[in-house]
Design an enzyme around this catalytic site. Structure first.
Site, short mmCIF file in Angstrom:
data_model
loop_
_atom_site.label_atom_id
_atom_site.label_comp_id
_atom_site.label_asym_id
_atom_site.label_seq_id
_atom_site.Cartn_x
_atom_site.Cartn_y
_atom_site.Cartn_z
CG HIS A 147 -1.98 1.08 1.14
ND1 HIS A 147 -1.72 2.38 1.51
CD2 HIS A 147 -3.24 1.06 0.67
CE1 HIS A 147 -2.81 3.11 1.30
NE2 HIS A 147 -3.74 2.33 0.78
CD GLU B 164 -5.18 2.88 -3.33
OE1 GLU B 164 -6.36 2.88 -2.98
OE2 GLU B 164 -4.23 2.88 -2.52
O1 G3P Z 1 -6.50 2.00 0.41
C1 G3P Z 1 -7.39 2.93 -0.10
C2 G3P Z 1 -6.81 4.28 -0.16
O2 G3P Z 1 -5.47 4.43 -0.19
C3 G3P Z 1 -7.60 5.32 -0.83
O3 G3P Z 1 -7.94 6.15 0.21
O4 G3P Z 1 -9.27 7.79 1.37
O5 G3P Z 1 -8.62 8.18 -0.99
O6 G3P Z 1 -10.31 6.45 -0.47
P1 G3P Z 1 -9.12 7.21 0.01
#
Ligand code: G3P
EC number: 5.3.1.1
Length: 222
Positions: free
Chosen positions: A93, A141
């Site tokens: 992560h 992400e």
């Molecule tokens: O693991 C999910 C994350 O990193 C995304 O976070 O708060 O942007 O949905 P968020």
């Protein structure tokens, strides 16, 4: 296509601890049952065992260490995560980055223990590299959008599309998730239309006054 997968990472938010965590898990169980979506939850380690026994939703670890049983004080043993009842684990992560060698070892440990592996990446090149390791999922992400309230689906759909293509080119068996700022059914629909099988998200559910309402919205356009 399989049912869309919504994976809610509770991180270490205060709003995702103790009774709050159980309120979110109960809401996820209800919305999953009613919608047919698969909603998983990644709580702090100490909640893996109770949650996997109390709720009919898949529970994921937020991290594992690339170790085998032995003298490794303070590490997260993949075997312990498995025996606590986890279905799978996040690996690498953005808030818990690993070396490439450790990512590989974690993916292999997960495979050996029949834990689903979700390898997080930050761009399409790392998505391709992660796919080469053969995890179950790659979760793209963009770090700058994590926790920002700005959705990757709307702010940077190109990174989703490029990652889906990069992963398919390397290993078409690897499924793709996306995350960062995901907050609505529209965000989820865009991600799925771009070729992902779902989303990884945190703050929009964990910090909501009414997590069940947000979960209902997330699955509303599927
Ligand atoms: O693991 C999910 C994350 O990193 C995304 O976070 O708060 O942007 O949905 P968020």
């Amino acid at each position: 296509m399989d049912s869309p997968f919504i994976l809610v990472n509770l991180k270490t938010y205060q709003e995702g601890m103790g009774s709050n965590a159980h309120r979110i898990a109960a809401a996820a169980e209800t919305v999953a049952r009613e919608s047919g979506a698969v909603i998983g939850i990644a709580p702090v380690f100490t909640e893996i065992h109770p949650m996997s026994h109390h709720y009919a939703i898949p529970v994921y670890a937020q991290h594992i260490d690339a170790i085998t049983p032995g003298a490794h004080t303070g590490h997260i043993l993949p075997e312990a995560v498995r025996s606590a009842g986890a279905r799978g684990t996040l690996i690498n992560h953005s808030e818990r980055r690993l070396t490439l060698a450790d990512i590989d070892a974690c993916v292999q440990a997960a495979r050996r223990l029949h834990l689903e592996s979700v390898v997080c990446t930050n761009n399409d090149s790392t998505s391709a590299a992660a796919a080469a390791l053969g995890p179950d999922y790659v979760a793209i992400e963009p770090p700058e959008l994590i926790g920002s309230g700005v959705s990757v689906s709307k702010a940077d759909p190109g990174i989703i599309e490029r990652s889906v293509n990069a992963v398919r080119a390397v290993n078409p068996d690897v499924k793709v998730l996306t995350g960062a700022g995901i907050q609505s059914g529209e965000c989820v629909k865009i991600a799925v239309d771009l070729g992902t099988c779902g989303v990884l998200l945190a703050s929009s559910v964990v910090k909501a006054d009414d997590p069940e309402a947000v979960l209902r919205d997330l699955v509303s356009m599927l």
